[in-house]
Design a protein around this motif. Sequence first.
Motif, PDB file in Angstrom:
ATOM      1  N   ILE A  88       0.842  -1.201   0.000  1.00  0.00           N
ATOM      2  CA  ILE A  88       0.000   0.000   0.000  1.00  0.00           C
ATOM      3  C   ILE A  88       0.877   1.250   0.000  1.00  0.00           C
ATOM      4  O   ILE A  88       0.641   2.192  -0.751  1.00  0.00           O
ATOM      5  CB  ILE A  88      -0.954  -0.005   1.220  1.00  0.00           C
ATOM      6  CG1 ILE A  88      -2.006  -1.110   1.050  1.00  0.00           C
ATOM      7  CG2 ILE A  88      -1.611   1.354   1.400  1.00  0.00           C
ATOM      8  CD1 ILE A  88      -2.825  -1.376   2.306  1.00  0.00           C
ATOM      9  N   ALA A  89       1.901   1.270   0.847  1.00  0.00           N
ATOM     10  CA  ALA A  89       2.763   2.450   0.973  1.00  0.00           C
ATOM     11  C   ALA A  89       3.580   2.714  -0.285  1.00  0.00           C
ATOM     12  O   ALA A  89       3.795   3.872  -0.660  1.00  0.00           O
ATOM     13  CB  ALA A  89       3.685   2.290   2.183  1.00  0.00           C
ATOM     14  N   ALA A 113      -0.413   7.937   8.140  1.00  0.00           N
ATOM     15  CA  ALA A 113      -0.101   8.187   9.548  1.00  0.00           C
ATOM     16  C   ALA A 113       1.369   8.551   9.733  1.00  0.00           C
ATOM     17  O   ALA A 113       1.694   9.502  10.461  1.00  0.00           O
ATOM     18  CB  ALA A 113      -0.454   6.967  10.394  1.00  0.00           C
ATOM     19  N   ILE A 114       2.259   7.825   9.092  1.00  0.00           N
ATOM     20  CA  ILE A 114       3.694   8.115   9.202  1.00  0.00           C
ATOM     21  C   ILE A 114       4.005   9.446   8.527  1.00  0.00           C
ATOM     22  O   ILE A 114       4.799  10.246   9.030  1.00  0.00           O
ATOM     23  CB  ILE A 114       4.535   6.965   8.623  1.00  0.00           C
ATOM     24  CG1 ILE A 114       4.278   5.671   9.395  1.00  0.00           C
ATOM     25  CG2 ILE A 114       6.024   7.321   8.609  1.00  0.00           C
ATOM     26  CD1 ILE A 114       4.512   5.753  10.887  1.00  0.00           C
ATOM     27  N   ASN A 115       3.353   9.703   7.392  1.00  0.00           N
ATOM     28  CA  ASN A 115       3.532  11.000   6.733  1.00  0.00           C
ATOM     29  C   ASN A 115       3.103  12.132   7.669  1.00  0.00           C
ATOM     30  O   ASN A 115       3.772  13.163   7.766  1.00  0.00           O
ATOM     31  CB  ASN A 115       2.716  11.071   5.445  1.00  0.00           C
ATOM     32  CG  ASN A 115       3.181  10.089   4.391  1.00  0.00           C
ATOM     33  OD1 ASN A 115       4.209   9.438   4.529  1.00  0.00           O
ATOM     34  ND2 ASN A 115       2.406   9.961   3.328  1.00  0.00           N
ATOM     35  N   ALA A 116       1.991  11.929   8.363  1.00  0.00           N
ATOM     36  CA  ALA A 116       1.495  12.946   9.296  1.00  0.00           C
ATOM     37  C   ALA A 116       2.505  13.170  10.418  1.00  0.00           C
ATOM     38  O   ALA A 116       2.781  14.320  10.797  1.00  0.00           O
ATOM     39  CB  ALA A 116       0.144  12.525   9.872  1.00  0.00           C
ATOM     40  N   ALA A 117       3.072  12.084  10.932  1.00  0.00           N
ATOM     41  CA  ALA A 117       4.067  12.216  11.999  1.00  0.00           C
ATOM     42  C   ALA A 117       5.293  12.981  11.508  1.00  0.00           C
ATOM     43  O   ALA A 117       5.799  13.860  12.208  1.00  0.00           O
ATOM     44  CB  ALA A 117       4.473  10.837  12.511  1.00  0.00           C
ATOM     45  N   CYS A 118       5.737  12.667  10.317  1.00  0.00           N
ATOM     46  CA  CYS A 118       6.938  13.324   9.778  1.00  0.00           C
ATOM     47  C   CYS A 118       6.683  14.789   9.447  1.00  0.00           C
ATOM     48  O   CYS A 118       7.561  15.632   9.636  1.00  0.00           O
ATOM     49  CB  CYS A 118       7.422  12.588   8.531  1.00  0.00           C
ATOM     50  SG  CYS A 118       8.067  10.934   8.870  1.00  0.00           S
ATOM     51  N   LEU A 162      10.088   0.949   7.523  1.00  0.00           N
ATOM     52  CA  LEU A 162       9.756   0.457   6.182  1.00  0.00           C
ATOM     53  C   LEU A 162       8.840   1.425   5.441  1.00  0.00           C
ATOM     54  O   LEU A 162       8.999   1.651   4.241  1.00  0.00           O
ATOM     55  CB  LEU A 162       9.041  -0.898   6.267  1.00  0.00           C
ATOM     56  CG  LEU A 162       9.877  -2.143   6.311  1.00  0.00           C
ATOM     57  CD1 LEU A 162       8.973  -3.370   6.377  1.00  0.00           C
ATOM     58  CD2 LEU A 162      10.810  -2.255   5.134  1.00  0.00           C
ATOM     59  N   LEU A 163       7.883   1.987   6.154  1.00  0.00           N
ATOM     60  CA  LEU A 163       6.932   2.892   5.521  1.00  0.00           C
ATOM     61  C   LEU A 163       7.606   4.192   5.085  1.00  0.00           C
ATOM     62  O   LEU A 163       7.275   4.737   4.036  1.00  0.00           O
ATOM     63  CB  LEU A 163       5.752   3.145   6.455  1.00  0.00           C
ATOM     64  CG  LEU A 163       4.927   1.892   6.775  1.00  0.00           C
ATOM     65  CD1 LEU A 163       3.885   2.190   7.842  1.00  0.00           C
ATOM     66  CD2 LEU A 163       4.295   1.303   5.527  1.00  0.00           C
ATOM     67  N   VAL A 164       8.564   4.661   5.847  1.00  0.00           N
ATOM     68  CA  VAL A 164       9.347   5.817   5.412  1.00  0.00           C
ATOM     69  C   VAL A 164      10.206   5.416   4.210  1.00  0.00           C
ATOM     70  O   VAL A 164      10.275   6.137   3.210  1.00  0.00           O
ATOM     71  CB  VAL A 164      10.218   6.375   6.561  1.00  0.00           C
ATOM     72  CG1 VAL A 164      11.200   7.421   6.045  1.00  0.00           C
ATOM     73  CG2 VAL A 164       9.341   6.966   7.655  1.00  0.00           C
TER      74      VAL A 164
END
Length: 192
Positions: free
Chosen positions: A94-95, A105-110, A167-169
């Motif tokens: 998906i990512a 979610a990870i994009n939001a955190a970053c 991994l998502l990053v």
Amino acid sequence: MARTREFDTEAAVSRAMELFWMNGYEATSVRDLTQQLGIGQGSLYAAFGDKEGLYRAALEHYRTTLAAAALRSLKEGTDARSAIRTMLVERIRIAAGGDGRGCLAINAACERLPENTAIRRTVRDMQDASRDALAEVLRVAAERGEIAARHDPHTLAAFLVTFLNGLLVSSKITPDVHALEPLVEVALAALG
């Protein structure tokens, strides 16, 4: 007399989620949103307060749809190792899709942390839910002898969530599923 909302709020949030996911918060303008959603600026503000309110709604939609589906698939797996492998690989797929849009979610955190405490809370809740679901799968697997019991299930689950975040990053940098999938096997080796 209050006007009746003339658009499907849930569909609007879903479309906004896609736009924020692809472009990020800062690069998505209110004009982009009104065009993508097919609503006027006044309707957007009336329904969501502001761009930030729509962003929070989009992140919550992500949590209750895609993130929740990943946790359901984890619970439906036949054995712990296979279930965790499937969940991790699916998240990578998906990512890495959409030319490496990553995880919302990870994009939001970053992009939005540490300044935005509401976003921090939402992302932390998603992380906690993932960790807790993984810990339960790992606890049961250790009891059944499927995995080594040398690590505390919560610590091992926290490691897997942290690994997944990385991994998502990485999927944004290298949106290549075939390059990232072998890393899952390395992480699964921690299960013993």
